[in-house]
Design a protein around this motif. Sequence first.
Motif, PDB file in Angstrom:
ATOM      1  N   ASN A 238       0.836  -1.212   0.000  1.00 17.29           N
ATOM      2  CA  ASN A 238       0.000   0.000   0.000  1.00 17.29           C
ATOM      3  C   ASN A 238       0.865   1.254   0.000  1.00 17.29           C
ATOM      4  O   ASN A 238       0.597   2.208  -0.729  1.00 17.29           O
ATOM      5  CB  ASN A 238      -0.896   0.032   1.239  1.00 17.29           C
ATOM      6  CG  ASN A 238      -2.141  -0.816   1.069  1.00 17.29           C
ATOM      7  OD1 ASN A 238      -2.472  -1.244  -0.035  1.00 17.29           O
ATOM      8  ND2 ASN A 238      -2.822  -1.077   2.161  1.00 17.29           N
ATOM      9  N   ALA A 242       1.117   4.076  -2.902  1.00 19.21           N
ATOM     10  CA  ALA A 242       0.824   5.476  -2.568  1.00 19.21           C
ATOM     11  C   ALA A 242       1.991   6.375  -2.986  1.00 19.21           C
ATOM     12  O   ALA A 242       1.785   7.425  -3.596  1.00 19.21           O
ATOM     13  CB  ALA A 242       0.552   5.604  -1.069  1.00 19.21           C
ATOM     14  N   ASP A 277       4.669   6.141   5.633  1.00 22.17           N
ATOM     15  CA  ASP A 277       5.192   6.597   4.345  1.00 22.17           C
ATOM     16  C   ASP A 277       4.862   8.077   4.168  1.00 22.17           C
ATOM     17  O   ASP A 277       3.897   8.572   4.751  1.00 22.17           O
ATOM     18  CB  ASP A 277       4.599   5.767   3.188  1.00 22.17           C
ATOM     19  CG  ASP A 277       3.107   5.973   3.034  1.00 22.17           C
ATOM     20  OD1 ASP A 277       2.698   7.033   2.532  1.00 22.17           O
ATOM     21  OD2 ASP A 277       2.323   5.080   3.420  1.00 22.17           O
ATOM     22  N   THR A 296     -11.846   0.382  -1.771  1.00 20.84           N
ATOM     23  CA  THR A 296     -10.590   0.738  -2.432  1.00 20.84           C
ATOM     24  C   THR A 296     -10.766   2.055  -3.172  1.00 20.84           C
ATOM     25  O   THR A 296     -11.860   2.385  -3.612  1.00 20.84           O
ATOM     26  CB  THR A 296     -10.136  -0.372  -3.404  1.00 20.84           C
ATOM     27  OG1 THR A 296      -8.917   0.032  -4.026  1.00 20.84           O
ATOM     28  CG2 THR A 296     -11.164  -0.647  -4.495  1.00 20.84           C
ATOM     29  N   THR A 297      -9.668   2.811  -3.287  1.00 20.17           N
ATOM     30  CA  THR A 297      -9.713   4.013  -4.122  1.00 20.17           C
ATOM     31  C   THR A 297      -8.930   3.756  -5.402  1.00 20.17           C
ATOM     32  O   THR A 297      -8.754   4.661  -6.208  1.00 20.17           O
ATOM     33  CB  THR A 297      -9.060   5.206  -3.394  1.00 20.17           C
ATOM     34  OG1 THR A 297      -7.745   4.835  -2.989  1.00 20.17           O
ATOM     35  CG2 THR A 297      -9.863   5.646  -2.189  1.00 20.17           C
ATOM     36  N   LYS A 298      -8.437   2.497  -5.553  1.00 23.97           N
ATOM     37  CA  LYS A 298      -7.628   2.187  -6.724  1.00 23.97           C
ATOM     38  C   LYS A 298      -8.543   1.793  -7.880  1.00 23.97           C
ATOM     39  O   LYS A 298      -9.422   0.950  -7.715  1.00 23.97           O
ATOM     40  CB  LYS A 298      -6.641   1.065  -6.385  1.00 23.97           C
ATOM     41  CG  LYS A 298      -5.709   1.513  -5.280  1.00 23.97           C
ATOM     42  CD  LYS A 298      -4.801   0.441  -4.753  1.00 23.97           C
ATOM     43  CE  LYS A 298      -4.022   1.022  -3.570  1.00 23.97           C
ATOM     44  NZ  LYS A 298      -3.336  -0.007  -2.780  1.00 23.97           N
ATOM     45  N   GLY A 303      -6.847  -2.555  -7.300  1.00 22.56           N
ATOM     46  CA  GLY A 303      -7.011  -2.877  -5.879  1.00 22.56           C
ATOM     47  C   GLY A 303      -8.204  -3.782  -5.650  1.00 22.56           C
ATOM     48  O   GLY A 303      -9.153  -3.781  -6.439  1.00 22.56           O
ATOM     49  N   THR A 304      -8.163  -4.563  -4.564  1.00 23.00           N
ATOM     50  CA  THR A 304      -9.310  -5.406  -4.208  1.00 23.00           C
ATOM     51  C   THR A 304     -10.035  -4.830  -2.998  1.00 23.00           C
ATOM     52  O   THR A 304     -11.158  -5.212  -2.705  1.00 23.00           O
ATOM     53  CB  THR A 304      -8.845  -6.823  -3.817  1.00 23.00           C
ATOM     54  OG1 THR A 304      -7.907  -6.691  -2.729  1.00 23.00           O
ATOM     55  CG2 THR A 304      -8.183  -7.535  -4.965  1.00 23.00           C
ATOM     56  N   GLY A 305      -9.358  -3.935  -2.282  1.00 24.29           N
ATOM     57  CA  GLY A 305      -9.957  -3.395  -1.058  1.00 24.29           C
ATOM     58  C   GLY A 305      -9.976  -4.391   0.082  1.00 24.29           C
ATOM     59  O   GLY A 305     -10.706  -4.219   1.062  1.00 24.29           O
ATOM     60  N   LEU A 308      -6.283  -4.113   3.849  1.00 21.36           N
ATOM     61  CA  LEU A 308      -6.330  -3.608   5.222  1.00 21.36           C
ATOM     62  C   LEU A 308      -7.325  -4.386   6.072  1.00 21.36           C
ATOM     63  O   LEU A 308      -7.066  -4.648   7.241  1.00 21.36           O
ATOM     64  CB  LEU A 308      -6.687  -2.116   5.223  1.00 21.36           C
ATOM     65  CG  LEU A 308      -5.587  -1.167   4.747  1.00 21.36           C
ATOM     66  CD1 LEU A 308      -6.055   0.280   4.841  1.00 21.36           C
ATOM     67  CD2 LEU A 308      -4.317  -1.341   5.562  1.00 21.36           C
TER      68      LEU A 308
HETATM   69  N1  LIG Z   1      -0.131   3.935   2.681  1.00 15.77           N
HETATM   70  C1  LIG Z   1      -1.265   4.419   2.161  1.00 15.77           C
HETATM   71  N2  LIG Z   1      -1.317   5.675   1.636  1.00 15.77           N
HETATM   72  C2  LIG Z   1      -2.456   6.168   1.113  1.00 15.77           C
HETATM   73  N3  LIG Z   1      -3.617   5.488   1.043  1.00 15.77           N
HETATM   74  C3  LIG Z   1      -3.655   4.233   1.534  1.00 15.77           C
HETATM   75  C4  LIG Z   1      -2.486   3.635   2.123  1.00 15.77           C
HETATM   76  N4  LIG Z   1      -2.825   2.384   2.530  1.00 15.77           N
HETATM   77  C5  LIG Z   1      -4.126   2.221   2.219  1.00 15.77           C
HETATM   78  N5  LIG Z   1      -4.633   3.313   1.612  1.00 15.77           N
HETATM   79  C6  LIG Z   1      -6.022   3.514   1.152  1.00 15.77           C
HETATM   80  O1  LIG Z   1      -6.817   2.465   1.679  1.00 15.77           O
HETATM   81  C7  LIG Z   1      -7.519   1.798   0.639  1.00 15.77           C
HETATM   82  C8  LIG Z   1      -7.745   0.353   1.028  1.00 15.77           C
HETATM   83  O2  LIG Z   1      -6.517  -0.365   1.113  1.00 15.77           O
HETATM   84  P1  LIG Z   1      -6.527  -1.940   1.006  1.00 15.77           P
HETATM   85  O3  LIG Z   1      -7.525  -2.484   1.965  1.00 15.77           O
HETATM   86  O4  LIG Z   1      -5.127  -2.437   1.129  1.00 15.77           O
HETATM   87  O5  LIG Z   1      -7.095  -2.209  -0.445  1.00 15.77           O
HETATM   88  P2  LIG Z   1      -6.435  -1.901  -1.868  1.00 15.77           P
HETATM   89  O6  LIG Z   1      -4.953  -1.722  -1.650  1.00 15.77           O
HETATM   90  O7  LIG Z   1      -6.738  -3.127  -2.671  1.00 15.77           O
HETATM   91  O8  LIG Z   1      -7.119  -0.684  -2.390  1.00 15.77           O
HETATM   92  C9  LIG Z   1      -6.655   2.019  -0.578  1.00 15.77           C
HETATM   93  O9  LIG Z   1      -7.402   1.901  -1.765  1.00 15.77           O
HETATM   94  C10 LIG Z   1      -6.146   3.438  -0.347  1.00 15.77           C
HETATM   95  O10 LIG Z   1      -7.119   4.373  -0.720  1.00 15.77           O
END
Ligand SMILES: Nc1ncnc2c1ncn2[C@@H]1O[C@H](COP(=O)(O)OP(=O)(O)O)[C@@H](O)[C@H]1O
Length: 344
Positions: A238, A242, A277, A296-298, A303-305, A308
């Motif tokens: 992640n 980012a 980071d 997810t914002t990807k 991304g799969t969301g 985390l």
């Molecule tokens: N280190 C980071 N910096 C900025 N945004 C983050 C970071 N880690 C997670 N995010 C945000 O959290 C969302 C969810 O993360 P995650 O559950 O890992 O799913 P994914 O990586 O598949 O999108 C990401 O889409 C992003 O928007």
Amino acid sequence: MVMLDEDLNILWANHTSREAFGDNIENKKCYEAFAGLDQPCDNCVAQKCFKEGYMQEREINLKKGNNLRYDFWETTNAVSMNRKGFPKTIITVFRDITQRKALAAEAMRAGHLASIGELAAGVAHEINNPINSIINLAQIILNEDKKKDQPNDIALRMINEGNRIAEIVSSLLAFAKDNKKTKMPLNLKEVLDKTFALTKAQIIKSGIVLDVDLPSDLPSIFGHMQQIQQVFLNLINNARFALNHKSFTKESVKTIRIKGCVEKIKEQLYLKIIFEDNGPGISDKVIDRVMDPFFTTKTGGQGTGLGLSISHGIISDHEGRMKIESCEGEFTRLIISLPAGDRS
Ligand SMILES: Nc1ncnc2c1ncn2[C@@H]1O[C@H](COP(=O)(O)OP(=O)(O)O)[C@@H](O)[C@H]1O
Ligand SMILES: [Mg+2]
């Protein structure tokens, strides 16, 4: 706690509020000092208290001097009255309810995750076999076409999309698995080194500096090697994603900082691991949702969301805590606490 006059000037501020919002808040307007605004907030309770003359309260989210957001319960009441019987000065008390809200959200998230776990266990196995058959069949079409010298774009896309489903399913399966029996004493440095082995090449390729600060005498934790490694991998990936989506000037360096330390909470020793980071950070609008499954914002299938939410589930399963702090444009910090010791 602050005292305000009718023009919302801060006449007096107690020590705690100066500590949280800055030494110079006295004589500022309350909306300047607390919300960085140049006019009163929408539905200002102080104005309402002056107008109506009785106690007002509301929940409000404010940034402290350390740039992090906190939830407060704001109560406003009159201290002195004018001749017409309306307040001349009022006292406003902000009670920090961030922790309480976080605990409530945590309980809800745990419920969410438990139901996802059940769903995953029931469905993932069933999906795994057919999707692998589809990928294999598409591969056969692709191989046949290659012989005919006619590349088949559709078969290739079927394989890519199929692999994406397979990846989601295997994430869900990893989450649903009950691995209690295979927990063992783990050395944090060893787990991190194993994780770096998987990801170092990509980190270097992205021009990211890895700054690791682990005291050599950290106690071990009792856990599941692959699962903890999966958490670290999710967090590093992640951070890498980012950092690759923020433009950096020549002077600043893309950095992932990993720091380990020991903390004592109610007589129990915890190992605290912080992943930080200096990427784009997370906006206040979505930070409460990033740990939700499938958030997810990807875009474009990047991304799969699940990263985390699965990480959070794994840490909870290890009787630990995971929380996130971020300041948009500045940093993102994932803080994990795991009970120290060789057995649970
Ligand atoms: N280190 C980071 N910096 C900025 N945004 C983050 C970071 N880690 C997670 N995010 C945000 O959290 C969302 C969810 O993360 P995650 O559950 O890992 O799913 P994914 O990586 O598949 O999108 C990401 O889409 C992003 O928007
Ligand atoms: Mg992720």
